[in-house]
Write an enzyme that holds these catalytic residues in place. Sequence first.
Site, PDB file in Angstrom:
ATOM      1  N   SER A   1       0.831  -1.213   0.000  1.00  0.00           N
ATOM      2  CA  SER A   1       0.000   0.000   0.000  1.00  0.00           C
ATOM      3  C   SER A   1       0.860   1.257   0.000  1.00  0.00           C
ATOM      4  CB  SER A   1      -0.917  -0.004   1.226  1.00  0.00           C
ATOM      5  OG  SER A   1      -1.490   1.273   1.372  1.00  0.00           O
TER       6      SER A   1
ATOM      7  N   HIS B   1      -1.371  -1.228  -4.197  1.00  0.00           N
ATOM      8  CA  HIS B   1      -2.623  -0.863  -3.526  1.00  0.00           C
ATOM      9  C   HIS B   1      -2.631   0.642  -3.241  1.00  0.00           C
ATOM     10  CE1 HIS B   1      -6.205  -1.780  -1.118  1.00  0.00           C
ATOM     11  NE2 HIS B   1      -5.739  -0.899  -0.240  1.00  0.00           N
TER      12      HIS B   1
ATOM     13  N   ASP C   1      -4.758   3.852  -1.768  1.00  0.00           N
ATOM     14  CA  ASP C   1      -5.838   4.211  -0.842  1.00  0.00           C
ATOM     15  C   ASP C   1      -6.276   5.653  -1.024  1.00  0.00           C
ATOM     16  OD1 ASP C   1      -6.173   1.808   0.827  1.00  0.00           O
ATOM     17  OD2 ASP C   1      -4.090   2.174   1.398  1.00  0.00           O
TER      18      ASP C   1
ATOM     19  N   MET D   1      -8.794   8.515   0.218  1.00  0.00           N
ATOM     20  CA  MET D   1      -9.650   8.857   1.372  1.00  0.00           C
ATOM     21  C   MET D   1     -10.133  10.295   1.249  1.00  0.00           C
ATOM     22  SD  MET D   1      -7.233   7.393   4.368  1.00  0.00           S
ATOM     23  CE  MET D   1      -6.592   5.718   4.325  1.00  0.00           C
TER      24      MET D   1
ATOM     25  N   HIS E   1      -8.408   1.520  -3.935  1.00  0.00           N
ATOM     26  CA  HIS E   1      -9.365   1.313  -2.840  1.00  0.00           C
ATOM     27  C   HIS E   1      -9.970   2.667  -2.481  1.00  0.00           C
ATOM     28  CE1 HIS E   1      -9.732   0.090   1.726  1.00  0.00           C
ATOM     29  NE2 HIS E   1     -10.908   0.279   1.161  1.00  0.00           N
TER      30      HIS E   1
ATOM     31  N   MET F   1     -12.090   4.969  -0.355  1.00  0.00           N
ATOM     32  CA  MET F   1     -12.753   5.182   0.934  1.00  0.00           C
ATOM     33  C   MET F   1     -13.406   6.555   0.855  1.00  0.00           C
ATOM     34  SD  MET F   1      -9.752   3.509   3.207  1.00  0.00           S
ATOM     35  CE  MET F   1      -8.650   3.549   1.803  1.00  0.00           C
TER      36      MET F   1
ATOM     37  N   MET G   1     -11.810  -5.438   5.225  1.00  0.00           N
ATOM     38  CA  MET G   1     -10.983  -4.571   6.069  1.00  0.00           C
ATOM     39  C   MET G   1     -10.703  -5.288   7.387  1.00  0.00           C
ATOM     40  SD  MET G   1     -10.207  -1.866   4.400  1.00  0.00           S
ATOM     41  CE  MET G   1      -9.218  -1.284   5.788  1.00  0.00           C
TER      42      MET G   1
ATOM     43  N   PHE H   1      -6.420   4.773   8.296  1.00  0.00           N
ATOM     44  CA  PHE H   1      -5.020   4.952   8.670  1.00  0.00           C
ATOM     45  C   PHE H   1      -4.223   3.667   8.470  1.00  0.00           C
ATOM     46  CE2 PHE H   1      -7.784   7.660  11.153  1.00  0.00           C
ATOM     47  CZ  PHE H   1      -7.212   8.918  10.958  1.00  0.00           C
TER      48      PHE H   1
ATOM     49  N   ASP I   1      -6.969  -6.321   4.072  1.00  0.00           N
ATOM     50  CA  ASP I   1      -6.327  -5.010   4.163  1.00  0.00           C
ATOM     51  C   ASP I   1      -6.327  -4.476   5.593  1.00  0.00           C
ATOM     52  OD1 ASP I   1      -5.313  -2.505   3.593  1.00  0.00           O
ATOM     53  OD2 ASP I   1      -7.077  -1.811   2.478  1.00  0.00           O
TER      54      ASP I   1
END
Length: 215
Positions: free
Chosen positions: A7, A32, A34, A36, A65, A67, A136, A142, A174
């Site tokens: 990640s 990966h 992320d 957010m 991913h 979020m 998850m 975080f 994850d």
Amino acid sequence: MHLIAPSILSADFANLQTACEMLNKSDADWFHIDVMDGVFVPNISFGMPIIKAIRKHSTKVFDVHLMIVEPDKYIKDFKAVGADILTVHYEACTHLHRTIQAIKSEGMKAGVSLNPHTNVSVLEDIIADLDLVLIMSVNPGFGGQSFIENTYSKIEKLKEIIKSKNSKALIEIDGGVTSANAKKLINAGADVLVAGSFVFNSANPIKTIHELKNI
Ligand code: DX5
Ligand code: ZN
């Protein structure tokens, strides 16, 4: 053979090209990524411009991913910056079936992620359409949090649902993944392991990825 997806969240954001080049040389299968929004999760990471910038330096599959709330608004944008797999949160989608079809119609693989409190049974009527389920194993938001032990039984239950519906969905885990729990996760039925802090905070990330791949 299971897949490893380091990640980016735990990489040095001032040196993302270096992180891409390290991953290109490593045994990592996917990268990966992320995203957010500070609304769905209590943190803001980065968005499309960063993904577009690192795409030029990476040879790996981009496993994005999301979020974020209202992911439908941005499906085309994530395709445009280079996402190969786009995962949305079950908890963020009112019309999940429509969202999944929209991701696939852009030519991406479609994934759904479940928060730790969400039962895998909610996916029974969508699992046949999914390429990936992201469980998850920490509360999203975080890196560097500790692994939630209930994850193993979720993997086993999800595996049963996947089999019973003849789905080809992969199971990705994850949060809090390390060499201490990787083997047990794979034995429970995990196909893809995400690892952020365990890889990027290690003295030799290439070696750490190799160890996770050959566990
Ligand atoms: C957390 C993210 C994870 C995170 C994992 O919200 O979805 O992908 O980067 O980090 P570690 O492996 O450090 O728990
Ligand atoms: Zn993630």
